[in-house]
Write a protein that holds these residues in place. Structure first.
Motif, PDB file in Angstrom:
ATOM      1  N   UNK A  38       2.280   5.870  -7.247  1.00 11.10           N
ATOM      2  CA  UNK A  38       0.968   6.293  -7.860  1.00 11.10           C
ATOM      3  C   UNK A  38       1.246   8.518  -7.607  1.00 11.10           C
ATOM      4  N   UNK A  39       1.168   8.781  -6.182  1.00 10.77           N
ATOM      5  CA  UNK A  39       1.518  10.390  -6.005  1.00 10.77           C
ATOM      6  C   UNK A  39       2.645  10.721  -6.618  1.00 10.77           C
ATOM      7  N   UNK A  40       3.931  10.174  -6.926  1.00  9.50           N
ATOM      8  CA  UNK A  40       4.878  10.525  -7.039  1.00  9.50           C
ATOM      9  C   UNK A  40       5.154  10.952  -8.924  1.00  9.50           C
ATOM     10  N   UNK A  76       0.995   3.898 -14.052  1.00  4.39           N
ATOM     11  CA  UNK A  76       1.430   2.660 -14.879  1.00  4.39           C
ATOM     12  C   UNK A  76       2.548   1.953 -14.574  1.00  4.39           C
ATOM     13  N   UNK A  77       3.222   2.189 -13.221  1.00  6.16           N
ATOM     14  CA  UNK A  77       4.378   1.570 -12.902  1.00  6.16           C
ATOM     15  C   UNK A  77       4.074   0.468 -11.424  1.00  6.16           C
ATOM     16  N   UNK A  95       1.172  -1.456   0.009  1.00  9.68           N
ATOM     17  CA  UNK A  95       0.298  -0.018   0.159  1.00  9.68           C
ATOM     18  C   UNK A  95       0.650   1.208   0.491  1.00  9.68           C
ATOM     19  N   UNK A  96       2.031   1.364   1.408  1.00 14.10           N
ATOM     20  CA  UNK A  96       2.751   2.836   1.162  1.00 14.10           C
ATOM     21  C   UNK A  96       3.048   2.471  -0.654  1.00 14.10           C
ATOM     22  N   UNK A  97       4.208   2.009  -1.695  1.00  8.06           N
ATOM     23  CA  UNK A  97       5.256   1.929  -2.264  1.00  8.06           C
ATOM     24  C   UNK A  97       3.812   1.934  -3.008  1.00  8.06           C
ATOM     25  N   UNK A  98       2.826   1.519  -3.454  1.00 15.12           N
ATOM     26  CA  UNK A  98       1.806   1.789  -4.522  1.00 15.12           C
ATOM     27  C   UNK A  98       1.479   3.240  -4.292  1.00 15.12           C
TER      28      UNK A  98
END
Length: 132
Positions: free
Chosen positions: A28-30, A34-35, A21-24
């Protein structure tokens, strides 16, 4: 290698779920649309002080760049996960991030088996696979 204890497995699972959750969310916020970042496994040391986090990153060509970003933000990530796990973990282990290339490895084996890449005809394929 010793078998992981139930405690190590449990902590690994807790960390794995929150890290996804944290990394995804961070990707997304960054602005990295599509990653896809998935945490393929988390191995916790016997003394529960270090968690080795293995990541699968898609598309593969972004993996190195993303891993560097994740490593440079480890303290932030660790803090964020600690907030989420404070009711389950007394101490938050130090996080070490690695790229999990097992899927890539499986893909290479499948290609070899199908005859698409033959390490006997093309020995340079083997050099790429040797661990540094």
């Amino acid at each position: 290698m010793e078998e992981e204890s139930q405690r190590q497995k449990k902590i690994g699972t807790v960390l794995q779920n929150d890290l996804v959750e944290v990394l995804q969310g961070a990707a997304t916020q960054g602005g990295m649309r599509g990653v896809l970042i998935s945490v393929s496994k988390v191995k916790v040391t016997v003394d529960l002080s270090v968690a080795k986090v293995y990541l699968s990153i898609f598309p593969n060509n972004k993996a190195k760049e993303l891993l560097e970003g994740i490593k440079s933000n480890t303290p932030l990530i660790r803090h964020e996960v600690a907030q989420r796990t404070k009711n389950q973990l007394r101490r938050m282990p130090h996080l070490e991030f690695f790229i999990d290339d097992s899927l890539e490895y499986i893909d290479k084996i499948e290609k070899s088996l199908k005859g698409e890449e033959n390490p006997i005809k093309d020995p340079s394929i083997l050099d790429k696979r040797k661990k540094s």
